[in-house]
Design an enzyme around this catalytic site. Structure first.
Site, PDB file in Angstrom:
ATOM      1  N   ARG A  26     -53.545 -26.619 -14.960  1.00 17.11           N
ATOM      2  CA  ARG A  26     -54.695 -27.503 -15.204  1.00 17.11           C
ATOM      3  C   ARG A  26     -55.881 -27.080 -14.342  1.00 17.11           C
ATOM      4  NH1 ARG A  26     -58.572 -30.578 -12.837  1.00 17.11           N
ATOM      5  NH2 ARG A  26     -57.048 -31.297 -11.283  1.00 17.11           N
ATOM      6  N   ASP A  27     -55.808 -27.334 -13.070  1.00 17.74           N
ATOM      7  CA  ASP A  27     -56.927 -27.018 -12.185  1.00 17.74           C
ATOM      8  C   ASP A  27     -57.207 -25.522 -12.163  1.00 17.74           C
ATOM      9  OD1 ASP A  27     -58.837 -27.931 -10.063  1.00 17.74           O
ATOM     10  OD2 ASP A  27     -57.632 -26.575  -8.843  1.00 17.74           O
ATOM     11  N   HIS A 219     -55.469 -29.992  -0.663  1.00 20.26           N
ATOM     12  CA  HIS A 219     -55.803 -29.053  -1.736  1.00 20.26           C
ATOM     13  C   HIS A 219     -56.839 -28.084  -1.173  1.00 20.26           C
ATOM     14  CE1 HIS A 219     -56.519 -28.268  -6.197  1.00 20.26           C
ATOM     15  NE2 HIS A 219     -57.477 -27.559  -5.600  1.00 20.26           N
ATOM     16  N   HIS A 221     -58.946 -24.289  -1.025  1.00 17.96           N
ATOM     17  CA  HIS A 221     -59.444 -23.089  -1.688  1.00 17.96           C
ATOM     18  C   HIS A 221     -59.618 -22.011  -0.626  1.00 17.96           C
ATOM     19  CE1 HIS A 221     -61.239 -25.203  -5.505  1.00 17.96           C
ATOM     20  NE2 HIS A 221     -59.926 -25.289  -5.417  1.00 17.96           N
ATOM     21  N   CYS A 252     -63.349 -23.789  -8.840  1.00 17.92           N
ATOM     22  CA  CYS A 252     -63.986 -25.016  -9.308  1.00 17.92           C
ATOM     23  C   CYS A 252     -65.163 -24.637 -10.190  1.00 17.92           C
ATOM     24  CB  CYS A 252     -64.460 -25.899  -8.151  1.00 17.92           C
ATOM     25  SG  CYS A 252     -65.273 -27.414  -8.727  1.00 17.92           S
ATOM     26  N   ASN A 261     -57.771 -21.076  -5.996  1.00 17.88           N
ATOM     27  CA  ASN A 261     -56.872 -21.963  -5.268  1.00 17.88           C
ATOM     28  C   ASN A 261     -55.973 -21.147  -4.343  1.00 17.88           C
ATOM     29  OD1 ASN A 261     -57.288 -24.732  -6.410  1.00 17.88           O
ATOM     30  ND2 ASN A 261     -56.832 -23.673  -8.325  1.00 17.88           N
TER      31      ASN A 261
END
Length: 311
Positions: A26-27, A219, A221, A252, A261
């Site tokens: 998803r992300d 979360h 990056h 993002c 990520n």
């Protein structure tokens, strides 16, 4: 010749078990220029499930005009066995998305709240007050319906338009999400500018304000190469859930400076070396990442994946 697993050296002050929350489907994929078909995305999720991962984002119920990479998430869920004990959360940005997710059989959802006004308008399309209220409403409705709800907080460690973010704003937003029924809060280093000291300061503020550490996830990056260092700082304060994406896919799409990520394999290599249990097969994840790179037509960022597969 080195084995495909690191040597283990434990530390007494760290959690003994960590949940890896897999976000590649998803992300990760929503930030890619290529839109993979629903069947391929479902195949990715099934491959990830076979590695031992127990929390795997399956998609989002958003307008395909806004995020075409997540179109037809219902078809993805149709391909999965939702009764196996593995959690397949979907992002639901509004009541319509929640209704669609419930109709598709989803049992876990996530809502997304910005900590800053600028990112709320750029990403969520309205003021911070409006978007926060909308997502708190979705969280409360889902929790009342018996669904498990996760809250994402974006721009926790800095905003490209507004600059530094006061940790107390993170405390307030986290408390509101928990009050609305979220069982966990994922703190997003959306543009990857956090450092270990910064992570420690924000977590200390949250814990001091009464936010239970067991409800906190991180979360990260890897924009400035700090993702694993930031995870280690969080481990030292008792955080035991971390978001990661196979191969380091993603970023993002609404914050141009954000790179990929944290790669799941890179996270697992560090956790395995610390003797922290995850239940996840690092080699199987690395092989899945290589497969995903083939689907996307490019090599993925994880150094660990390349090292393991090429041994």
């Amino acid at each position: 010749m080195m084995d495909s697993l690191p040597q283990v050296f434990t530390q007494d002050n760290l959690p003994t078990q960590v949940r890896v929350y897999e976000v590649s489907a998803r992300d990760g994929l929503q930030a890619e220029s290529i839109t993979l078909p629903a069947k391929v995305r479902a195949q990715l999720i099934s491959r990830l499930a076979s590695t031992g991962l127990t929390s795997i984002e399956a998609g989002s119920f958003v307008s395909p005009k806004a995020v075409p990479q997540m179109a037809d998430t219902r078809s993805v869920l149709d391909e999965l066995d939702l009764g196996t004990g593995i959690s397949y959360p979907v992002l639901t940005p509004n009541r319509r998305g929640l209704e669609d997710a419930m109709a598709a059989g989803a049992q876990d959802i996530a809502v997304f709240v910005s900590v800053t006004e600028s990112f709320s308008r750029a990403n969520l399309g309205d003021s911070l007050e409006v978007t926060t209220a909308r997502n708190l409403d979705v969280a409360a409705a889902a929790a009342e319906a018996g669904m498990r709800v996760r809250g994402y907080l974006s721009m926790v460690f800095g905003d490209p338009w507004e600059g530094p973010v006061d940790p107390q704003r993170v405390v307030t937003a986290s408390a509101r999400l928990l009050d609305a029924g979220c069982s966990s809060i994922s703190l997003g280093d959306t543009i990857g500018t956090a450092t270990p000291g910064h992570v420690s300061a924000v977590l200390t503020a949250l814990i001091a304000a009464g936010i239970p550490v067991e409800t906190i996830a991180l979360h990260t990056h890897n924009t400035y190469g700090q993702a694993l260092a930031n995870v280690f700082a969080a481990l030292q304060l008792g955080v035991s859930e971390f978001d990661a994406a196979a191969g380091g896919v993603g970023g993002c799409p609404f914050a141009g400076s954000a790179t990929g990520n944290l790669a799941t394999e890179d996270l697992l290599w560090m956790l395995d070396g610390l003797g922290i249990s995850t239940g996840v097969d690092i080699r199987a994840v690395a092989e899945t990442s290589q497969w995903l790179g083939q689907q996307l037509g490019k090599p993925l960022a994880s150094a660990t994946s390349a090292a393991i597969v090429n041994q």
